[in-house]
Design a protein around this motif. Structure first.
Motif, short mmCIF file in Angstrom:
data_model
loop_
_atom_site.label_atom_id
_atom_site.label_comp_id
_atom_site.label_asym_id
_atom_site.label_seq_id
_atom_site.Cartn_x
_atom_site.Cartn_y
_atom_site.Cartn_z
N LEU A 185 13.09 16.01 3.86
CA LEU A 185 12.49 14.69 4.03
C LEU A 185 12.97 14.06 5.33
O LEU A 185 12.17 13.47 6.06
N ALA A 186 14.25 14.18 5.62
CA ALA A 186 14.79 13.63 6.87
C ALA A 186 14.06 14.24 8.07
O ALA A 186 13.66 13.52 8.99
N GLY A 187 13.87 15.55 8.06
CA GLY A 187 13.17 16.22 9.15
C GLY A 187 11.73 15.77 9.27
O GLY A 187 11.23 15.55 10.38
N HIS A 232 6.59 14.06 -4.73
CA HIS A 232 5.43 13.49 -4.06
C HIS A 232 5.95 12.37 -3.16
O HIS A 232 6.47 11.37 -3.67
N ILE A 233 5.81 12.54 -1.85
CA ILE A 233 6.36 11.58 -0.90
C ILE A 233 5.22 10.72 -0.36
O ILE A 233 4.27 11.24 0.22
N PHE A 234 5.35 9.43 -0.56
CA PHE A 234 4.36 8.47 -0.10
C PHE A 234 4.91 7.71 1.11
O PHE A 234 6.10 7.42 1.17
N ALA A 235 4.04 7.39 2.05
CA ALA A 235 4.35 6.38 3.06
C ALA A 235 3.90 5.08 2.42
O ALA A 235 2.77 4.98 1.92
N ALA A 236 4.79 4.09 2.38
CA ALA A 236 4.46 2.85 1.68
C ALA A 236 5.00 1.65 2.44
O ALA A 236 6.02 1.73 3.13
N ARG A 237 4.29 0.55 2.28
CA ARG A 237 4.70 -0.71 2.87
C ARG A 237 5.12 -1.64 1.74
O ARG A 237 4.40 -1.82 0.77
N LEU A 238 6.33 -2.20 1.88
CA LEU A 238 6.88 -3.11 0.88
C LEU A 238 6.34 -4.51 1.15
O LEU A 238 6.46 -5.04 2.25
N GLU A 239 5.72 -5.09 0.13
CA GLU A 239 5.18 -6.46 0.24
C GLU A 239 6.25 -7.49 -0.05
O GLU A 239 6.33 -8.52 0.61
N ARG A 276 0.84 -1.19 0.00
CA ARG A 276 0.00 0.00 0.00
C ARG A 276 0.87 1.24 0.00
O ARG A 276 2.04 1.19 0.38
N ALA A 277 0.29 2.35 -0.43
CA ALA A 277 1.00 3.63 -0.46
C ALA A 277 0.01 4.75 -0.21
O ALA A 277 -1.09 4.74 -0.75
N GLU A 278 0.42 5.70 0.63
CA GLU A 278 -0.41 6.86 0.97
C GLU A 278 0.43 8.12 0.79
O GLU A 278 1.52 8.22 1.36
N LEU A 279 -0.07 9.09 0.03
CA LEU A 279 0.62 10.36 -0.13
C LEU A 279 0.60 11.09 1.21
O LEU A 279 -0.46 11.28 1.80
N VAL A 280 1.81 11.49 1.70
CA VAL A 280 1.88 12.12 3.01
C VAL A 280 2.59 13.47 3.02
O VAL A 280 2.49 14.21 4.00
N TYR A 281 3.31 13.81 1.95
CA TYR A 281 4.16 15.01 2.01
C TYR A 281 4.54 15.44 0.60
O TYR A 281 4.68 14.60 -0.29
N LEU A 282 4.70 16.74 0.42
CA LEU A 282 5.20 17.29 -0.85
C LEU A 282 6.41 18.15 -0.55
O LEU A 282 6.45 18.87 0.44
#
Length: 155
Positions: free
Chosen positions: A133-135, A84-91, A65-71
């Motif tokens: 992104l690190a912050g 476009h920064i996504f929070a994602a889970r690797l299957e 899954r992937a969710e857009l969380v940050y630009l």
């Protein structure tokens, strides 16, 4: 209105309880880390589709899954770039299946896939680029994990 001239899709990518990053090494430069992802191409139907393509190219991976969380907006010569920064889970992950052209170009330096603890402390200890992104990751580890359905315990 300023024109968007470049888009990229990147992932704050979790595999189990670890963050998956690419450690970049280039001659004459200190090592640094980047998130998995890259440029959106004209034939990508969506920005999220570009992310899925990039994850496969760079890791031989598939996302659960992937969710857009940050630009992140970058000022460029002829307009702006948007990451476009996504929070994602690797299957799944299969480095033998990766197809990115950069891996066959030694002049571009090293691309080592690394797993680090998904904690603010671990992220702050890296030279993760871009610094914004690190912050963001360090300030939001619990929220990012929650978005993906996995609470993380800070150690």
């Amino acid at each position: 209105m300023t024109e968007i001239v470049k888009r990229s899709a990147r992932a704050i990518l979790l595999y189990d309880e670890e963050l998956v990053l690419i450690k970049r090494t280039k001659p004459g430069r200190a090592p640094y880390w980047v998130s998995v992802g890259g440029g959106v191409e004209n034939d990508d139907p969506t920005i999220e589709a570009a992310l899925h393509r990039e994850v496969f190219e760079e890791l031989g991976g598939r996302l659960d899954r992937a969710e857009l969380v940050y630009l992140i907006t970058d000022e460029l010569e002829d307009g702006i770039g948007v990451q476009h920064i996504f929070a994602a889970r690797l299957e799944s992950l299969d480095l033998a299946a990766r197809t990115g052209t950069e891996f066959g170009k030694p002049e571009r330096g090293g691309y080592e896939v690394v797993h680090v603890p998904f904690t603010a402390q671990a992220v702050r200890a890296l030279n993760l680029m871009p610094p914004e992104l690190a912050g963001f990751i360090a300030a939001n580890t619990e929220a990012i994990a929650s978005v993906l359905g996995t609470p993380i315990r800070e150690t």
